[in-house]
Design a protein around this motif. Structure first.
Motif, PDB file in Angstrom:
ATOM      1  N   ASP A 187       0.886  -1.156   0.000  1.00 54.19           N
ATOM      2  CA  ASP A 187       0.000   0.000   0.000  1.00 54.19           C
ATOM      3  C   ASP A 187       0.927   1.210   0.000  1.00 54.19           C
ATOM      4  O   ASP A 187       1.512   1.565   1.028  1.00 54.19           O
ATOM      5  CB  ASP A 187      -0.887  -0.008   1.246  1.00 54.19           C
ATOM      6  N   MET A 188       1.109   1.831  -1.155  1.00 53.52           N
ATOM      7  CA  MET A 188       2.161   2.824  -1.292  1.00 53.52           C
ATOM      8  C   MET A 188       1.889   4.113  -0.518  1.00 53.52           C
ATOM      9  O   MET A 188       2.837   4.799  -0.135  1.00 53.52           O
ATOM     10  CB  MET A 188       2.419   3.120  -2.771  1.00 53.52           C
ATOM     11  N   ARG A 189       0.632   4.442  -0.277  1.00 54.87           N
ATOM     12  CA  ARG A 189       0.388   5.617   0.569  1.00 54.87           C
ATOM     13  C   ARG A 189       0.894   5.364   1.977  1.00 54.87           C
ATOM     14  O   ARG A 189       1.579   6.216   2.564  1.00 54.87           O
ATOM     15  CB  ARG A 189      -1.095   5.996   0.603  1.00 54.87           C
ATOM     16  N   LEU A 190       0.563   4.215   2.537  1.00 55.57           N
ATOM     17  CA  LEU A 190       1.044   3.897   3.882  1.00 55.57           C
ATOM     18  C   LEU A 190       2.569   3.802   3.903  1.00 55.57           C
ATOM     19  O   LEU A 190       3.216   4.266   4.849  1.00 55.57           O
ATOM     20  CB  LEU A 190       0.422   2.589   4.367  1.00 55.57           C
ATOM     21  N   PHE A 191       3.128   3.207   2.852  1.00 64.24           N
ATOM     22  CA  PHE A 191       4.583   3.076   2.805  1.00 64.24           C
ATOM     23  C   PHE A 191       5.248   4.446   2.782  1.00 64.24           C
ATOM     24  O   PHE A 191       6.172   4.715   3.578  1.00 64.24           O
ATOM     25  CB  PHE A 191       5.011   2.279   1.572  1.00 64.24           C
ATOM     26  N   TRP A 192       4.834   5.332   1.874  1.00 61.08           N
ATOM     27  CA  TRP A 192       5.494   6.639   1.763  1.00 61.08           C
ATOM     28  C   TRP A 192       5.270   7.493   3.011  1.00 61.08           C
ATOM     29  O   TRP A 192       6.168   8.240   3.426  1.00 61.08           O
ATOM     30  CB  TRP A 192       5.008   7.381   0.523  1.00 61.08           C
ATOM     31  N   THR A 193       4.103   7.369   3.615  1.00 64.19           N
ATOM     32  CA  THR A 193       3.835   8.107   4.851  1.00 64.19           C
ATOM     33  C   THR A 193       4.762   7.636   5.965  1.00 64.19           C
ATOM     34  O   THR A 193       5.332   8.446   6.717  1.00 64.19           O
ATOM     35  CB  THR A 193       2.369   7.928   5.272  1.00 64.19           C
ATOM     36  N   GLN A 194       4.927   6.306   6.061  1.00 63.07           N
ATOM     37  CA  GLN A 194       5.809   5.763   7.086  1.00 63.07           C
ATOM     38  C   GLN A 194       7.265   6.113   6.787  1.00 63.07           C
ATOM     39  O   GLN A 194       8.042   6.424   7.710  1.00 63.07           O
ATOM     40  CB  GLN A 194       5.629   4.240   7.157  1.00 63.07           C
ATOM     41  N   ALA A 195       7.664   6.073   5.515  1.00 62.66           N
ATOM     42  CA  ALA A 195       9.035   6.434   5.148  1.00 62.66           C
ATOM     43  C   ALA A 195       9.328   7.881   5.513  1.00 62.66           C
ATOM     44  O   ALA A 195      10.414   8.205   6.023  1.00 62.66           O
ATOM     45  CB  ALA A 195       9.251   6.209   3.653  1.00 62.66           C
ATOM     46  N   ALA A 196       8.362   8.756   5.268  1.00 61.07           N
ATOM     47  CA  ALA A 196       8.549  10.168   5.598  1.00 61.07           C
ATOM     48  C   ALA A 196       8.727  10.371   7.102  1.00 61.07           C
ATOM     49  O   ALA A 196       9.504  11.230   7.542  1.00 61.07           O
ATOM     50  CB  ALA A 196       7.352  10.982   5.102  1.00 61.07           C
ATOM     51  N   ARG A 197       8.051   9.558   7.898  1.00 64.25           N
ATOM     52  CA  ARG A 197       8.163   9.671   9.359  1.00 64.25           C
ATOM     53  C   ARG A 197       9.494   9.140   9.860  1.00 64.25           C
ATOM     54  O   ARG A 197      10.148   9.755  10.711  1.00 64.25           O
ATOM     55  CB  ARG A 197       7.013   8.919  10.034  1.00 64.25           C
ATOM     56  N   LEU A 198       9.928   8.004   9.339  1.00 64.31           N
ATOM     57  CA  LEU A 198      11.107   7.346   9.882  1.00 64.31           C
ATOM     58  C   LEU A 198      12.422   7.919   9.389  1.00 64.31           C
ATOM     59  O   LEU A 198      13.421   7.908  10.109  1.00 64.31           O
ATOM     60  CB  LEU A 198      11.060   5.848   9.541  1.00 64.31           C
ATOM     61  N   LEU A 199      12.450   8.402   8.158  1.00 66.98           N
ATOM     62  CA  LEU A 199      13.714   8.867   7.593  1.00 66.98           C
ATOM     63  C   LEU A 199      14.197  10.166   8.229  1.00 66.98           C
ATOM     64  O   LEU A 199      13.408  11.055   8.553  1.00 66.98           O
ATOM     65  CB  LEU A 199      13.575   9.096   6.089  1.00 66.98           C
ATOM     66  N   LYS A 200      15.509  10.262   8.346  1.00 65.66           N
ATOM     67  CA  LYS A 200      16.121  11.526   8.704  1.00 65.66           C
ATOM     68  C   LYS A 200      15.965  12.508   7.532  1.00 65.66           C
ATOM     69  O   LYS A 200      15.842  12.072   6.383  1.00 65.66           O
ATOM     70  CB  LYS A 200      17.604  11.339   8.994  1.00 65.66           C
TER      71      LYS A 200
ATOM     72  N   PRO B  82       5.386   9.339  -4.263  1.00 64.95           N
ATOM     73  CA  PRO B  82       4.783  10.268  -3.290  1.00 64.95           C
ATOM     74  C   PRO B  82       4.110  11.472  -3.922  1.00 64.95           C
ATOM     75  O   PRO B  82       3.104  11.971  -3.404  1.00 64.95           O
ATOM     76  CB  PRO B  82       5.963  10.671  -2.405  1.00 64.95           C
ATOM     77  N   TRP B  83       4.629  11.958  -5.047  1.00 64.16           N
ATOM     78  CA  TRP B  83       4.057  13.137  -5.694  1.00 64.16           C
ATOM     79  C   TRP B  83       2.876  12.799  -6.598  1.00 64.16           C
ATOM     80  O   TRP B  83       2.191  13.682  -7.081  1.00 64.16           O
ATOM     81  CB  TRP B  83       5.130  13.880  -6.495  1.00 64.16           C
ATOM     82  N   THR B  84       2.619  11.490  -6.837  1.00 65.76           N
ATOM     83  CA  THR B  84       1.467  11.098  -7.655  1.00 65.76           C
ATOM     84  C   THR B  84       0.252  10.777  -6.798  1.00 65.76           C
ATOM     85  O   THR B  84      -0.844  10.579  -7.329  1.00 65.76           O
ATOM     86  CB  THR B  84       1.803   9.870  -8.524  1.00 65.76           C
ATOM     87  N   LEU B  85       0.439  10.703  -5.486  1.00 65.01           N
ATOM     88  CA  LEU B  85      -0.672  10.401  -4.595  1.00 65.01           C
ATOM     89  C   LEU B  85      -1.540  11.641  -4.404  1.00 65.01           C
ATOM     90  O   LEU B  85      -1.108  12.772  -4.615  1.00 65.01           O
ATOM     91  CB  LEU B  85      -0.127   9.932  -3.243  1.00 65.01           C
ATOM     92  N   ASP B  86      -2.776  11.440  -4.010  1.00 60.55           N
ATOM     93  CA  ASP B  86      -3.701  12.549  -3.775  1.00 60.55           C
ATOM     94  C   ASP B  86      -4.306  12.395  -2.383  1.00 60.55           C
ATOM     95  O   ASP B  86      -5.156  11.540  -2.164  1.00 60.55           O
ATOM     96  CB  ASP B  86      -4.803  12.545  -4.838  1.00 60.55           C
ATOM     97  N   PRO B  87      -3.868  13.209  -1.418  1.00 59.08           N
ATOM     98  CA  PRO B  87      -2.855  14.265  -1.540  1.00 59.08           C
ATOM     99  C   PRO B  87      -1.446  13.679  -1.572  1.00 59.08           C
ATOM    100  O   PRO B  87      -1.239  12.545  -1.112  1.00 59.08           O
ATOM    101  CB  PRO B  87      -3.069  15.100  -0.278  1.00 59.08           C
TER     102      PRO B  87
END
Length: 308
Positions: free
Chosen positions: A127-140, A197-202
């Protein structure tokens, strides 16, 4: 991990061991592409998180360049295998392997604590929305996400009649077409249609398209790398190995589950491919028991940096 894929999620320990035995590691050039991209943006080599790690093939190699490394997967069978095989970081710290179906959300990882997130041949099931959201949280800030996949096996010289050998592989793929799921097709298309991440809405605004990089192997693009430099193919594969590798593909597993009376017989789709390859090699002058496949795959690596 999103629930869209059930085959690998339900792997037993024995299936995980077979996957680890027959799936090859990736070429050093792939790992170097990630390091070069990451360090060019002043990224550090502190913590590596491999999501969808399977039996730990990629993280076991890549961890040697990081201080800490974590591998997570939704399959208990895969993680059991990964733990049994182990692995260490650059400081001899054991790799931490955990079962996680939520992209690490349930782990005790602080926000902004991870330097590099890798996903080897698995993002097409996410689920790429969940993945990118989690990546944004965890990454420095300035951290890197690296996603890659390989598809479309290609035979190369000195394999005899390599075009015909490749055709035999392609016929197998046609025979299992009804057992391919959306993720298989996204992978086969080399992530052209993978949600970014930039193709998701939002959109997930921590990542920008301008920072993204796409690296290809074996395609028609001018910058494409050789298809035999994606996997770490130090030697050719005999046909027993080819058969075992292909048998780990999820559409093949699903075909055999749907056709148990044919699995392992002369009508098994993988056995048919092997027989066609043997016939082609015989026609090329190869003796029985001496059949070797030299080859590579079409593949892609996507690199994305979190805003600094």
């Amino acid at each position: 991990m999103s629930g869209k894929e059930a085959t690998f999620r339900t792997f037993t320990k024995d299936q995980g061991q077979d996957y680890a035995r027959y799936r090859r590691d990736y070429h050093s050039r792939l790992y170097q592409q990630i390091i070069d991209y990451h360090t060019s943006k002043s990224g550090q080599l502190g913590t590596l998180l491999d999501i969808g790690c399977g039996p730990g093939i990629a993280v076991r190699t890549f961890a040697k360049q990081f201080t800490h490394a974590i591998g997570i997967d939704a399959s208990e069978g895969m993680i059991t295998t990964a733990k049994s095989l182990g692995g260490e970081t650059s400081t001899s710290e054991p790799i931490r392997f955990e079962v996680s179906a939520d992209y690490g959300a349930s782990l005790d990882l602080p926000d902004g604590s991870v330097d590099v997130i890798t996903v080897a041949t698995a993002a097409h099931w996410f689920d790429m929305r969940l993945f990118w959201t989690q990546a944004a949280r965890l990454l420095k800030p300035g951290g890197t996400v690296a996603l890659w996949t390989g598809a479309n096996i290609v035979a190369l010289p000195p394999t005899p009649n390599p075009t015909e050998i490749t055709a035999a592989i392609n016929r197998l793929m046609d025979r299992i077409d009804d057992f391919k799921e959306e993720g298989n097709r996204i992978s086969q298309e080399l992530y052209i249609n993978l949600a970014m991440p930039w193709t998701l809405d939002p959109p997930v605004v921590e990542f920008e398209k301008s920072e993204a990089k796409r690296v290809e192997w074996g395609t028609d693009t001018p910058e494409s790398l050789p298809c035999d430099e994606f996997f770490a193919m130090n030697k050719p594969a005999n046909l027993d190995m080819v058969e075992a590798i292909v048998a780990t593909a999820s559409p093949v597993i699903r075909w055999r589950e749907a056709n148990p009376e044919l699995a392992g017989t002369d009508q098994d789709v993988v056995k048919r491919m092997r027989r066609e390859m043997e016939e082609t090699m015989r026609a090329g002058g190869v003796n029985e028991g001496e059949e070797l496949l030299y080859g590579g795959v079409d593949a892609v690596l996507l690199l994305n940096g979190k805003k600094a």
